[in-house]
Design a protein around this motif. Sequence first.
Motif, PDB file in Angstrom:
ATOM      1  N   ILE A   1      42.876  41.762  32.719  1.00 34.52           N
ATOM      2  CA  ILE A   1      42.182  42.579  31.730  1.00 34.52           C
ATOM      3  C   ILE A   1      41.034  43.365  32.362  1.00 34.52           C
ATOM      4  CG2 ILE A   1      40.770  42.477  29.633  1.00 34.52           C
ATOM      5  CD1 ILE A   1      42.649  39.991  28.900  1.00 34.52           C
ATOM      6  N   VAL A   2      40.200  42.692  33.164  1.00 37.59           N
ATOM      7  CA  VAL A   2      39.056  43.424  33.719  1.00 37.59           C
ATOM      8  C   VAL A   2      39.477  44.420  34.791  1.00 37.59           C
ATOM      9  CG1 VAL A   2      37.354  41.678  33.078  1.00 37.59           C
ATOM     10  CG2 VAL A   2      38.365  41.602  35.346  1.00 37.59           C
ATOM     11  N   GLU A   3      40.434  44.051  35.625  1.00 42.62           N
ATOM     12  CA  GLU A   3      40.875  44.995  36.658  1.00 42.62           C
ATOM     13  C   GLU A   3      41.487  46.234  36.036  1.00 42.62           C
ATOM     14  OE1 GLU A   3      44.038  45.442  40.283  1.00 42.62           O
ATOM     15  OE2 GLU A   3      42.756  43.650  40.296  1.00 42.62           O
ATOM     16  N   SER A   4      42.308  46.043  35.014  1.00 50.69           N
ATOM     17  CA  SER A   4      42.932  47.213  34.397  1.00 50.69           C
ATOM     18  C   SER A   4      41.892  48.109  33.743  1.00 50.69           C
ATOM     19  CB  SER A   4      43.992  46.779  33.389  1.00 50.69           C
ATOM     20  OG  SER A   4      43.417  46.053  32.316  1.00 50.69           O
ATOM     21  N   GLY A   5      40.802  47.535  33.280  1.00 50.87           N
ATOM     22  CA  GLY A   5      39.721  48.347  32.720  1.00 50.87           C
ATOM     23  C   GLY A   5      38.944  49.093  33.784  1.00 50.87           C
ATOM     24  N   TYR A   6      38.592  48.399  34.849  1.00 48.77           N
ATOM     25  CA  TYR A   6      37.789  49.036  35.896  1.00 48.77           C
ATOM     26  C   TYR A   6      38.545  50.147  36.616  1.00 48.77           C
ATOM     27  CZ  TYR A   6      33.769  45.971  35.447  1.00 48.77           C
ATOM     28  OH  TYR A   6      32.649  45.327  34.976  1.00 48.77           O
ATOM     29  N   PHE A   7      39.828  49.947  36.857  1.00 50.74           N
ATOM     30  CA  PHE A   7      40.595  51.005  37.527  1.00 50.74           C
ATOM     31  C   PHE A   7      41.305  51.915  36.533  1.00 50.74           C
ATOM     32  CE2 PHE A   7      40.355  47.860  41.012  1.00 50.74           C
ATOM     33  CZ  PHE A   7      39.762  48.669  41.964  1.00 50.74           C
ATOM     34  N   GLY A   8      41.181  51.607  35.244  1.00 51.96           N
ATOM     35  CA  GLY A   8      41.814  52.406  34.208  1.00 51.96           C
ATOM     36  C   GLY A   8      40.809  53.264  33.481  1.00 51.96           C
TER      37      GLY A   8
ATOM     38  N   PRO B   1      34.430  60.158  40.849  1.00 50.55           N
ATOM     39  CA  PRO B   1      33.478  59.625  39.868  1.00 50.55           C
ATOM     40  C   PRO B   1      34.162  58.900  38.720  1.00 50.55           C
ATOM     41  CG  PRO B   1      33.805  61.967  39.502  1.00 50.55           C
ATOM     42  CD  PRO B   1      34.613  61.602  40.717  1.00 50.55           C
ATOM     43  N   GLY B   2      33.455  57.939  38.179  1.00 50.95           N
ATOM     44  CA  GLY B   2      33.898  57.212  37.003  1.00 50.95           C
ATOM     45  C   GLY B   2      32.686  56.773  36.216  1.00 50.95           C
ATOM     46  N   ARG B   3      32.946  56.159  35.083  1.00 52.30           N
ATOM     47  CA  ARG B   3      31.844  55.678  34.244  1.00 52.30           C
ATOM     48  C   ARG B   3      32.227  54.342  33.628  1.00 52.30           C
ATOM     49  NH1 ARG B   3      29.356  55.292  29.584  1.00 52.30           N
ATOM     50  NH2 ARG B   3      27.141  55.827  29.538  1.00 52.30           N
ATOM     51  N   VAL B   4      31.363  53.344  33.819  1.00 53.51           N
ATOM     52  CA  VAL B   4      31.569  52.014  33.242  1.00 53.51           C
ATOM     53  C   VAL B   4      30.776  51.965  31.938  1.00 53.51           C
ATOM     54  CG1 VAL B   4      31.403  49.526  33.587  1.00 53.51           C
ATOM     55  CG2 VAL B   4      31.796  51.025  35.563  1.00 53.51           C
ATOM     56  N   PRO B   5      31.459  52.052  30.797  1.00 52.16           N
ATOM     57  CA  PRO B   5      30.753  52.185  29.525  1.00 52.16           C
ATOM     58  C   PRO B   5      29.890  50.977  29.147  1.00 52.16           C
ATOM     59  CG  PRO B   5      33.122  51.979  29.164  1.00 52.16           C
ATOM     60  CD  PRO B   5      32.910  52.091  30.642  1.00 52.16           C
TER      61      PRO B   5
ATOM     62  N   GLU C   1      27.249  55.346  35.940  1.00 55.30           N
ATOM     63  CA  GLU C   1      27.979  56.352  36.718  1.00 55.30           C
ATOM     64  C   GLU C   1      28.325  55.743  38.072  1.00 55.30           C
ATOM     65  OE1 GLU C   1      28.902  59.087  35.126  1.00 55.30           O
ATOM     66  OE2 GLU C   1      27.697  58.427  33.410  1.00 55.30           O
ATOM     67  N   VAL C   2      29.612  55.684  38.389  1.00 62.26           N
ATOM     68  CA  VAL C   2      30.084  54.974  39.583  1.00 62.26           C
ATOM     69  C   VAL C   2      31.069  55.841  40.362  1.00 62.26           C
ATOM     70  CG1 VAL C   2      29.778  52.680  38.553  1.00 62.26           C
ATOM     71  CG2 VAL C   2      31.972  53.878  38.303  1.00 62.26           C
ATOM     72  N   THR C   3      31.489  55.320  41.497  1.00 54.29           N
ATOM     73  CA  THR C   3      32.551  55.925  42.293  1.00 54.29           C
ATOM     74  C   THR C   3      33.666  54.902  42.479  1.00 54.29           C
ATOM     75  OG1 THR C   3      31.630  55.173  44.394  1.00 54.29           O
ATOM     76  CG2 THR C   3      30.884  57.341  43.581  1.00 54.29           C
ATOM     77  N   LEU C   4      34.811  55.379  42.911  1.00 56.63           N
ATOM     78  CA  LEU C   4      35.909  54.461  43.213  1.00 56.63           C
ATOM     79  C   LEU C   4      35.467  53.448  44.269  1.00 56.63           C
ATOM     80  CD1 LEU C   4      38.855  53.575  42.860  1.00 56.63           C
ATOM     81  CD2 LEU C   4      39.444  55.187  44.685  1.00 56.63           C
ATOM     82  N   HIS C   5      34.673  53.878  45.222  1.00 55.27           N
ATOM     83  CA  HIS C   5      34.180  52.976  46.264  1.00 55.27           C
ATOM     84  C   HIS C   5      33.431  51.791  45.639  1.00 55.27           C
ATOM     85  CE1 HIS C   5      31.303  51.950  49.672  1.00 55.27           C
ATOM     86  NE2 HIS C   5      32.503  51.645  50.124  1.00 55.27           N
ATOM     87  N   GLN C   6      32.525  52.076  44.711  1.00 57.46           N
ATOM     88  CA  GLN C   6      31.771  51.003  44.059  1.00 57.46           C
ATOM     89  C   GLN C   6      32.694  50.053  43.299  1.00 57.46           C
ATOM     90  OE1 GLN C   6      29.078  54.100  42.328  1.00 57.46           O
ATOM     91  NE2 GLN C   6      27.660  52.369  42.300  1.00 57.46           N
ATOM     92  N   ILE C   7      33.674  50.612  42.620  1.00 55.14           N
ATOM     93  CA  ILE C   7      34.564  49.771  41.821  1.00 55.14           C
ATOM     94  C   ILE C   7      35.491  48.951  42.714  1.00 55.14           C
ATOM     95  CG2 ILE C   7      36.416  49.808  40.091  1.00 55.14           C
ATOM     96  CD1 ILE C   7      33.486  50.228  39.034  1.00 55.14           C
TER      97      ILE C   7
END
Length: 196
Positions: free
Chosen positions: A53-60, A118-122, A130-136
Amino acid sequence: MSAPGPKDVLHRYLTEGREAVLWKLEGVGEYDARRPLTPTCTNLLGLVKHLAIVESGYFGEVFDRPFAETADWFTGHPEPDADLWATAEESREEIVGLYRRAIEHSDETIRELDLDAPGRVPHWPAERAEVTLHQILVHMATETHRHAGHADVARELVDGTVGLRRDNDNMAGLAAAQRLGHRERLERVARRAASD
């Protein structure tokens, strides 16, 4: 031969953690896969469900690439820690299958995006959202290995099976009998230290 790039290295560590968690379920019966093994209810199958669940959220959803099977999962499951245990109706095959599909989805995101994408962890604080793929990648590799450690301890409590991988118990060469003697020695040391 050139050295692997940072994304390949991070992805390899994430993959190794995933494999370690799944290996801990092999050869364990339904009861032992599901039963709470610590006061906080850590259980093997629940760790796999949580990671799916968490992985699919972070990379989804973080990268606007939602994984349909788990999109808005926490909104639909308001019970605390519902992601950390399997209901009687959820089969092991369903949960492991969900994790494998989440991994495929995550791996696609990792392959297609650059490390600086870039991505965003709500659900993170605004100053860190505000994050990057590297951080995730770092976050999920760390989280997965943390839970692999939990799974290692849980499996040891079930039947004594330990180790990083099937072919590497990572236990410094101590045989089971030696470990028992070592455990007794450490117990004596702890009691002596506590009485001083």
